[in-house]
Design a protein around this motif. Structure first.
Motif, PDB file in Angstrom:
ATOM      1  N   GLN A 146      -4.687  18.029  13.381  1.00 51.18           N
ATOM      2  CA  GLN A 146      -4.124  17.833  12.047  1.00 51.18           C
ATOM      3  C   GLN A 146      -4.072  16.333  11.731  1.00 51.18           C
ATOM      4  O   GLN A 146      -4.212  15.506  12.619  1.00 51.18           O
ATOM      5  N   TRP A 147      -3.867  16.037  10.460  1.00 54.18           N
ATOM      6  CA  TRP A 147      -3.718  14.639  10.053  1.00 54.18           C
ATOM      7  C   TRP A 147      -2.390  14.105  10.582  1.00 54.18           C
ATOM      8  O   TRP A 147      -1.418  14.848  10.704  1.00 54.18           O
ATOM      9  N   SER A 148      -2.346  12.834  10.877  1.00 53.90           N
ATOM     10  CA  SER A 148      -1.152  12.213  11.444  1.00 53.90           C
ATOM     11  C   SER A 148       0.056  12.393  10.530  1.00 53.90           C
ATOM     12  O   SER A 148      -0.022  12.189   9.323  1.00 53.90           O
ATOM     13  N   SER A 149       1.163  12.752  11.134  1.00 53.74           N
ATOM     14  CA  SER A 149       2.399  12.958  10.374  1.00 53.74           C
ATOM     15  C   SER A 149       3.022  11.637   9.923  1.00 53.74           C
ATOM     16  O   SER A 149       3.940  11.628   9.116  1.00 53.74           O
ATOM     17  N   THR A 150       2.505  10.507  10.420  1.00 52.74           N
ATOM     18  CA  THR A 150       3.029   9.212   9.984  1.00 52.74           C
ATOM     19  C   THR A 150       2.408   8.779   8.653  1.00 52.74           C
ATOM     20  O   THR A 150       2.800   7.761   8.097  1.00 52.74           O
ATOM     21  N   GLY A 151       1.446   9.544   8.142  1.00 60.75           N
ATOM     22  CA  GLY A 151       0.867   9.252   6.829  1.00 60.75           C
ATOM     23  C   GLY A 151      -0.128   8.112   6.850  1.00 60.75           C
ATOM     24  O   GLY A 151      -0.816   7.886   7.847  1.00 60.75           O
ATOM     25  N   ARG A 152      -0.186   7.382   5.746  1.00 57.05           N
ATOM     26  CA  ARG A 152      -1.190   6.311   5.570  1.00 57.05           C
ATOM     27  C   ARG A 152      -0.781   5.041   6.310  1.00 57.05           C
ATOM     28  O   ARG A 152      -0.439   4.028   5.705  1.00 57.05           O
ATOM     29  N   THR A 153      -0.870   5.103   7.618  1.00 58.56           N
ATOM     30  CA  THR A 153      -0.444   3.963   8.431  1.00 58.56           C
ATOM     31  C   THR A 153      -1.610   3.237   9.093  1.00 58.56           C
ATOM     32  O   THR A 153      -1.394   2.338   9.899  1.00 58.56           O
ATOM     33  N   HIS A 154      -2.831   3.640   8.770  1.00 54.53           N
ATOM     34  CA  HIS A 154      -3.970   2.882   9.283  1.00 54.53           C
ATOM     35  C   HIS A 154      -4.456   1.935   8.189  1.00 54.53           C
ATOM     36  O   HIS A 154      -4.514   2.312   7.021  1.00 54.53           O
ATOM     37  N   VAL A 155      -4.769   0.721   8.573  1.00 58.22           N
ATOM     38  CA  VAL A 155      -5.228  -0.300   7.629  1.00 58.22           C
ATOM     39  C   VAL A 155      -6.610  -0.770   8.065  1.00 58.22           C
ATOM     40  O   VAL A 155      -6.824  -1.061   9.249  1.00 58.22           O
ATOM     41  N   ALA A 156      -7.548  -0.816   7.124  1.00 54.70           N
ATOM     42  CA  ALA A 156      -8.910  -1.287   7.391  1.00 54.70           C
ATOM     43  C   ALA A 156      -9.370  -2.153   6.220  1.00 54.70           C
ATOM     44  O   ALA A 156      -8.630  -2.371   5.262  1.00 54.70           O
ATOM     45  N   ILE A 157     -10.602  -2.639   6.296  1.00 55.12           N
ATOM     46  CA  ILE A 157     -11.144  -3.564   5.304  1.00 55.12           C
ATOM     47  C   ILE A 157     -12.385  -2.964   4.661  1.00 55.12           C
ATOM     48  O   ILE A 157     -13.229  -2.386   5.349  1.00 55.12           O
ATOM     49  N   VAL A 158     -12.496  -3.131   3.347  1.00 55.76           N
ATOM     50  CA  VAL A 158     -13.738  -2.827   2.635  1.00 55.76           C
ATOM     51  C   VAL A 158     -14.320  -4.152   2.179  1.00 55.76           C
ATOM     52  O   VAL A 158     -13.625  -4.967   1.567  1.00 55.76           O
ATOM     53  N   ILE A 159     -15.588  -4.379   2.500  1.00 55.38           N
ATOM     54  CA  ILE A 159     -16.283  -5.597   2.085  1.00 55.38           C
ATOM     55  C   ILE A 159     -17.451  -5.208   1.187  1.00 55.38           C
ATOM     56  O   ILE A 159     -18.146  -4.228   1.453  1.00 55.38           O
ATOM     57  N   THR A 160     -17.619  -5.954   0.109  1.00 54.30           N
ATOM     58  CA  THR A 160     -18.766  -5.763  -0.774  1.00 54.30           C
ATOM     59  C   THR A 160     -19.681  -6.965  -0.600  1.00 54.30           C
ATOM     60  O   THR A 160     -19.261  -8.113  -0.770  1.00 54.30           O
TER      61      THR A 160
END
Length: 198
Positions: free
Chosen positions: A42-56
């Protein structure tokens, strides 16, 4: 991290890289994601706790992540869906709308996975600022189901796999074979210093 010779989590590592890229003229943004827990299915119960980068870059978008432990792509992953191969495995991005975002990072880790599995869903439609990062840190530190507030966790890549150290075990992956040893607190300190430089 530098002065105390400590490691960091995604919100530390990717934010530092994000500011470095901005200072060097790159077009980048931070995104938040929800990690998929394969043990609980299942998806993590801590929610949106991962942070990443989008580069253009040259009108193409890529995901960059230096804070996903032993699951790191080790290369930028294009939003085109193209498969990227690194020493850690294969990675691709799928555009799909879910309750957790509009993209999913898929991975097939070298020597570990035969089939594609979800890494995390992330959302490029919502901007991330310092207050969001502070909230992520608070959840990681305080949430009862956070896996990062129970015991130390250190990961390092090797030429043929990786090492994972906790306060009770050392797990070594070499060419797809895993060896796990139970350790005591004194061994933890010694291994952290000798194998991880901490």
């Amino acid at each position: 991290m530098l002065l105390k010779n400590e490691g960091g989590l995604c919100y530390d590592l990717n934010t530092i890289l994000y500011y470095f890229l901005i200072e060097n003229g790159f077009n980048v943004s931070l995104v938040q994601g929800v990690v998929y827990n394969h043990i609980a299915n299942q998806w993590s119960s801590t929610g949106r706790t991962h942070v990443a980068i989008v580069i253009t870059h040259n009108e193409y978008r890529y995901l960059i992540d230096t804070g996903f432990g032993g699951n790191l792509p080790l290369k930028s992953v294009p939003f085109s869906g193209e498969i990227v191969t690194s020493q850690n495995g294969e990675f691709r991005i799928e555009q799909t709308n879910t309750e957790h975002g509009n993209y999913i990072l898929h991975m097939k880790l070298k020597h570990k996975d035969r089939d594609w599995k979800m890494g995390y869903a992330f959302d490029t439609r919502k901007s991330v600022d310092e207050s969001d990062l502070n909230e992520v840190q608070k959840i990681i530190i305080e949430h009862p189901e956070s896996s990062f507030n129970k015991k130390p966790l250190i990961t390092r890549f090797t030429d043929r796999g990786n090492l994972i150290l906790t306060d009770t075990s050392l797990t070594e992956w070499t060419d797809g074979k895993m060896v796990k040893k139970d350790i005591d607190p004194e061994q933890f300190k010694l291994i952290a210093k000798e194998q991880f430089g901490i």
